[in-house]
Design an enzyme around this catalytic site. Structure first.
Site, PDB file in Angstrom:
ATOM      1  N   CYS A  18       0.558  -1.539  -0.223  1.00 28.10           N
ATOM      2  CA  CYS A  18      -0.065  -0.038   0.355  1.00 28.10           C
ATOM      3  C   CYS A  18       1.010   1.299   0.319  1.00 28.10           C
ATOM      4  O   CYS A  18       2.095   0.948   0.770  1.00 28.10           O
ATOM      5  CB  CYS A  18      -0.855  -0.058   1.658  1.00 28.10           C
TER       6      CYS A  18
ATOM      7  N   ARG B 165       3.150   0.141  -4.985  1.00 26.52           N
ATOM      8  CA  ARG B 165       3.086  -0.877  -4.155  1.00 26.52           C
ATOM      9  C   ARG B 165       1.691  -1.392  -3.883  1.00 26.52           C
ATOM     10  O   ARG B 165       1.774  -1.994  -3.122  1.00 26.52           O
ATOM     11  CB  ARG B 165       3.356   0.785  -2.873  1.00 26.52           C
TER      12      ARG B 165
ATOM     13  N   TRP C 230      -3.107  -3.018  -1.896  1.00 28.35           N
ATOM     14  CA  TRP C 230      -2.372  -3.873  -1.723  1.00 28.35           C
ATOM     15  C   TRP C 230      -3.619  -4.906  -0.682  1.00 28.35           C
ATOM     16  O   TRP C 230      -2.763  -4.971   0.325  1.00 28.35           O
ATOM     17  CB  TRP C 230      -1.032  -3.698  -2.285  1.00 28.35           C
TER      18      TRP C 230
ATOM     19  N   ASN D  72      -0.709   2.303   5.422  1.00 29.16           N
ATOM     20  CA  ASN D  72      -0.239   0.794   5.490  1.00 29.16           C
ATOM     21  C   ASN D  72       0.232   0.570   6.580  1.00 29.16           C
ATOM     22  O   ASN D  72       0.527   0.792   7.473  1.00 29.16           O
ATOM     23  CB  ASN D  72       1.237   1.623   4.501  1.00 29.16           C
ATOM     24  N   GLY D  73       0.147  -1.126   6.424  1.00 26.38           N
ATOM     25  CA  GLY D  73       0.719  -1.858   7.978  1.00 26.38           C
ATOM     26  C   GLY D  73      -0.252  -2.832   7.706  1.00 26.38           C
ATOM     27  O   GLY D  73      -1.561  -3.029   7.145  1.00 26.38           O
TER      28      GLY D  73
ATOM     29  N   GLU E  75      17.371 -16.906 -10.629  1.00 30.61           N
ATOM     30  CA  GLU E  75      16.699 -15.217 -10.953  1.00 30.61           C
ATOM     31  C   GLU E  75      16.263 -15.322 -12.152  1.00 30.61           C
ATOM     32  O   GLU E  75      15.169 -14.262 -12.013  1.00 30.61           O
ATOM     33  CB  GLU E  75      18.118 -14.402 -10.446  1.00 30.61           C
TER      34      GLU E  75
ATOM     35  N   LYS F 147      11.788 -13.693 -12.399  1.00 32.59           N
ATOM     36  CA  LYS F 147      11.894 -12.875 -13.774  1.00 32.59           C
ATOM     37  C   LYS F 147      11.094 -13.257 -14.693  1.00 32.59           C
ATOM     38  O   LYS F 147       9.574 -12.440 -14.990  1.00 32.59           O
ATOM     39  CB  LYS F 147      12.727 -12.005 -14.645  1.00 32.59           C
TER      40      LYS F 147
ATOM     41  N   GLU G  87       7.327 -13.526 -12.985  1.00 32.01           N
ATOM     42  CA  GLU G  87       6.766 -12.594 -12.077  1.00 32.01           C
ATOM     43  C   GLU G  87       6.362 -12.163 -13.522  1.00 32.01           C
ATOM     44  O   GLU G  87       5.157 -10.220 -13.144  1.00 32.01           O
ATOM     45  CB  GLU G  87       7.423 -11.445 -11.644  1.00 32.01           C
TER      46      GLU G  87
ATOM     47  N   HIS H  25      18.718 -35.696 -11.465  1.00 29.01           N
ATOM     48  CA  HIS H  25      17.558 -36.056 -10.838  1.00 29.01           C
ATOM     49  C   HIS H  25      16.023 -35.318 -10.386  1.00 29.01           C
ATOM     50  O   HIS H  25      15.694 -35.973  -9.529  1.00 29.01           O
ATOM     51  CB  HIS H  25      18.631 -35.709  -9.262  1.00 29.01           C
TER      52      HIS H  25
ATOM     53  N   LYS I 150       5.749  -4.118  -4.456  1.00 32.31           N
ATOM     54  CA  LYS I 150       7.354  -3.631  -4.510  1.00 32.31           C
ATOM     55  C   LYS I 150       7.470  -4.578  -3.091  1.00 32.31           C
ATOM     56  O   LYS I 150       9.139  -5.151  -3.382  1.00 32.31           O
ATOM     57  CB  LYS I 150       7.174  -2.105  -4.820  1.00 32.31           C
TER      58      LYS I 150
HETATM   59  C1  F6R Z   1      11.613  -9.671  -7.158  1.00 35.38           C
HETATM   60  C2  F6R Z   1      10.656  -9.290  -5.904  1.00 35.38           C
HETATM   61  C3  F6R Z   1      11.087  -9.810  -4.616  1.00 35.38           C
HETATM   62  C4  F6R Z   1      11.380  -8.957  -3.917  1.00 35.38           C
HETATM   63  C5  F6R Z   1      12.085  -9.167  -2.698  1.00 35.38           C
HETATM   64  C6  F6R Z   1      12.422  -8.860  -1.392  1.00 35.38           C
HETATM   65  O1  F6R Z   1      11.629  -8.614  -9.029  1.00 35.38           O
HETATM   66  O2  F6R Z   1      11.720  -7.866  -6.624  1.00 35.38           O
HETATM   67  O3  F6R Z   1      11.178 -10.756  -4.798  1.00 35.38           O
HETATM   68  O4  F6R Z   1      13.521  -9.516  -4.047  1.00 35.38           O
HETATM   69  O5  F6R Z   1      10.124  -9.486  -2.030  1.00 35.38           O
HETATM   70  O6  F6R Z   1      12.209  -7.517  -1.259  1.00 35.38           O
HETATM   71  P1  F6R Z   1      13.700  -6.408  -1.014  1.00 35.38           P
HETATM   72  O7  F6R Z   1      14.378  -5.995  -1.832  1.00 35.38           O
HETATM   73  O8  F6R Z   1      13.246  -4.614  -0.782  1.00 35.38           O
HETATM   74  O9  F6R Z   1      13.942  -6.977   0.640  1.00 35.38           O
END
Ligand code: F6R
Length: 613
Positions: free
Chosen positions: A2, A27, A75, A101-102, A484, A488, A491, A507, A608
């Site tokens: 949020c 967010r 969110w 937010n929280g 990674e 990506k 996501e 395996h 995010k």
């Molecule tokens: C993937 C992504 C998430 C963050 C994860 C940790 O693209 O952005 O997997 O890496 O939520 O977030 P931070 O780095 O802000 O602790």
């Protein structure tokens, strides 16, 4: 999750709040809303389900006028995305509104108490207890709205960043924080609240970082800050360290594409800042060389993409520093019984510095007497404030939800830290250090080289994007790169993707391979046996008619013999190749998502920063 924003000044609030929400939409984006006080101190609320554009359309049809207001982009945690559950939430009389937010952890208890006093709730959210609690405090004799807010918050457990507006106190908006991010922006005769600085950066000259447990009262004449107990505390004005253009797309079609392009500059700057005359020049305030020398263990803790950076950090530190390094997901670490002691250095890695599991983990580790050295991107984040020392990744605001530039900056931070630690522990000679730094200096140009070939990567993505799944394989330093790359892809393109250690393929995952499955192999040429092993793995895929896509070193003809498509990267020292190879995979995911027509900067269901468990 949020985003919240607030404004008090002499301009029309609605447009300013919408602009702030647009910048905070990363967010959360399942609903949004505004509360505006008009000139006759009447409170108007407008909310909409879906993206911010829905609220914009609503406000175009029914504009709200006034110079004070608060806004929210959501969110969903408690309560489905709906207009009823969208913020702002109001008290029963409609006199005051709250954005939050929280999570208020004891909201059920508080709600039950309020319901016993015949309070009627409109939503399923935890937040709604707050306006009702504030209103109750006013009814029970609080002499000011500030006192009512303080008293109400003293009853709440959990995390909050909030904004409060009321017709009973029309020349003030209130802000408070505990465990969730919130800043106060100081403009000329106008003041703002926001979940982060980029939301208001073009409008402010200074910023006030509110501390946990503080409540701020913003009027057109200034800001006063109080503790929850009501004592006034001095206000510290800080400089704004990001540029307004950092929060813009700068001509790119998405923030993600812009952020991918920023990587060479960010890594070059990090290198410049932390090296001098062929040596690493990394002063980590709070941790001495002697501390690094005596250290017996390192524990890296993080989530998601930052966890993949941590996996790389482990490999590199063990390789260079002759020290035992463990890496764990914060959400696992906090519920297991890790064997850490004061001789263990804890390294949390986080772009936002607000990830709930990471924060909880380091608080546990600190209680066990460990020192905490954070690798973090956001200044004054909760993580930074809870750490003994910080190595900033200095990637600037990352607004695309899928992390790109923060990741490569985290990898670079690990390299610099490893070299500094290796030297403190006498594990590398000055000659080796200089040689490594010479190789490291090639990374920004190598990333440029990959980005310059983005059209080729686009063609590969176009060809392979429509299957239901894909497999990413890598080894050693590029095993985290495979994970990674797969993350990506999942996501932003919503195509299932699995990252695997290539040696593990036999395996299990080998059963998946058929003539439809794209298998992305990271097979850059290395000085050790890993390259030969990757070639063998690729042959195994080829023999089963998998659709092989390779990340390979420019000029490698061996790979050409059996890969269907190749993304070429320049020759780079093995240890540093993940910083370059991952950029090819970021672009591959990007163009696959584009071909699949997804909302790349705001992929569905994601937010995010994951500030709740
Ligand atoms: C993937 C992504 C998430 C963050 C994860 C940790 O693209 O952005 O997997 O890496 O939520 O977030 P931070 O780095 O802000 O602790």
């Amino acid at each position: 999750m949020c985003g919240i924003v607030g404004y008090i000044g002499s301009k029309e609030a609605a447009e300013i709040l919408l602009d702030g929400l647009r910048r905070l939409e990363y967010r959360g984006y399942d609903s949004s809303g505004l509360a505006i006080l008009d000139a006759s101190s009447t409170l108007h609320v407008s909310k909409a389900v879906g993206r911010l554009s829905e609220l914009e359309a609503k406000l175009e049809a029914g504009p709200l006028h006034g110079t004070r207001g608060i806004g929210h982009t959501r969110w969903a945690t408690h309560g489905e995305p709906s207009e009823r559950n969208a913020h702002p939430h109001m008290d029963e009389s409609g006199s005051l509104a709250v954005v939050h937010n929280g999570i208020i952890e004891n909201y059920q208890e508080l709600k039950a108490e309020l319901q016993q006093q015949d309070c009627t709730f409109q939503s399923d959210t935890d937040t709604e207890v707050l306006p009702h609690l504030i209103a109750r405090e006013q009814a029970q004799g609080a002499s000011t709205l500030l006192e009512a807010v303080r008293k109400a918050l003293s009853k709440a457990r959990g995390a909050y960043a909030l904004g409060v507006i009321s017709k009973d106190d029309p020349d003030t908006i209130y802000a408070a924080r505990l465990g969730s991010p919130l800043v106060i922006g100081v403009g000329e005769g106008e003041y703002f609240i926001a979940s982060d600085v980029p939301a208001v950066v073009s409008r402010i000259q200074k910023v006030i970082y509110l501390k946990d447990g503080e409540v701020a009262a913003l009027t057109p004449d200034g800001v006063k800050v109080y503790t929850l107990a009501g004592d006034e505390v001095p206000v510290t004005l800080s400089d704004v360290t990001i540029r307004a253009e950092d929060a813009e797309k700068a001509g790119f079609e998405t923030f993600m594409l812009k952020e991918i392009h920023e990587q060479p500059r960010i890594l070059r700057n990090l290198l410049r800042k932390h090296t001098l005359d062929g040596r690493v020049n990394l002063a980590i305030d709070g941790l001495s060389n002697d501390y690094f020398r005596k250290l017996n263990r390192v524990m890296i803790i993080s989530c998601g993409t930052a966890y993949h950076a941590g996996m790389y950090g482990k490999l590199l530190m063990e390789h260079v520093c002759n020290i035992a390094v463990e890496v764990d997901l914060a959400s696992e670490f906090r519920y297991r019984d890790p064997k850490v002691d004061p001789g263990t250095l804890i390294i949390p890695v986080s772009q936002s510095g607000e990830t709930a599991d990471t924060l909880a983990s380091i608080r546990m580790a600190r209680a066990w007497g460990c020192k905490v050295l954070s690798i973090c991107n956001v200044q004054d984040s909760s993580l930074v404030r809870d750490s003994d020392a910080v190595l900033y990744t200095e990637a600037g605001p990352e607004i695309g939800v899928a992390s790109t530039k923060a990741y490569t900056a985290q990898l670079m931070a690990f390299v610099l830290l490893t070299l500094a630690m290796g030297r403190a522990r006498n594990e590398i000679t000055p000659e080796v250090e200089t040689e490594l730094l010479e190789d490291l200096a090639q990374i920004p140009d190598a990333i440029h080289y990959v980005i310059d070939r983005k059209d080729d990567i686009n063609q590969i993505a176009e060809k392979h994007h429509d299957g239901p799944s894909s497999l990413y394989l890598g080894r050693k330093f590029n095993y985290p790169t495979a994970l990674e790359g797969a993350l990506k892809n999942k996501e932003i393109s919503y195509q299932h993707a699995e990252g695997y250690a290539a040696g593990e393929m036999k395996h299990g995952p080998i059963a998946l391979i058929n003539e439809y499955l794209p298998v992305i192999c990271i097979c850059t040429r290395t000085r050790d046996e890993v390259y030969e092993k990757m070639i063998s793995n690729m042959k195994e895929v080829e023999a089963r008619h998998g659709r092989l896509i390779a990340v390979a070193t420019d000029g490698d003809t061996a790979v050409k013999a059996f890969a269907e498509d190749i993304m070429y990267v320049p020759a780079i020292r093995d240890e540093f190749s993940p910083m370059v190879n991952v950029v090819a995979l970021q672009l591959l995911a990007y163009y696959a998502a584009q071909a699949r027509g997804t909302d790349i900067d705001k992929p569905r269901n994601l937010a995010k920063s994951v500030t709740v468990e």
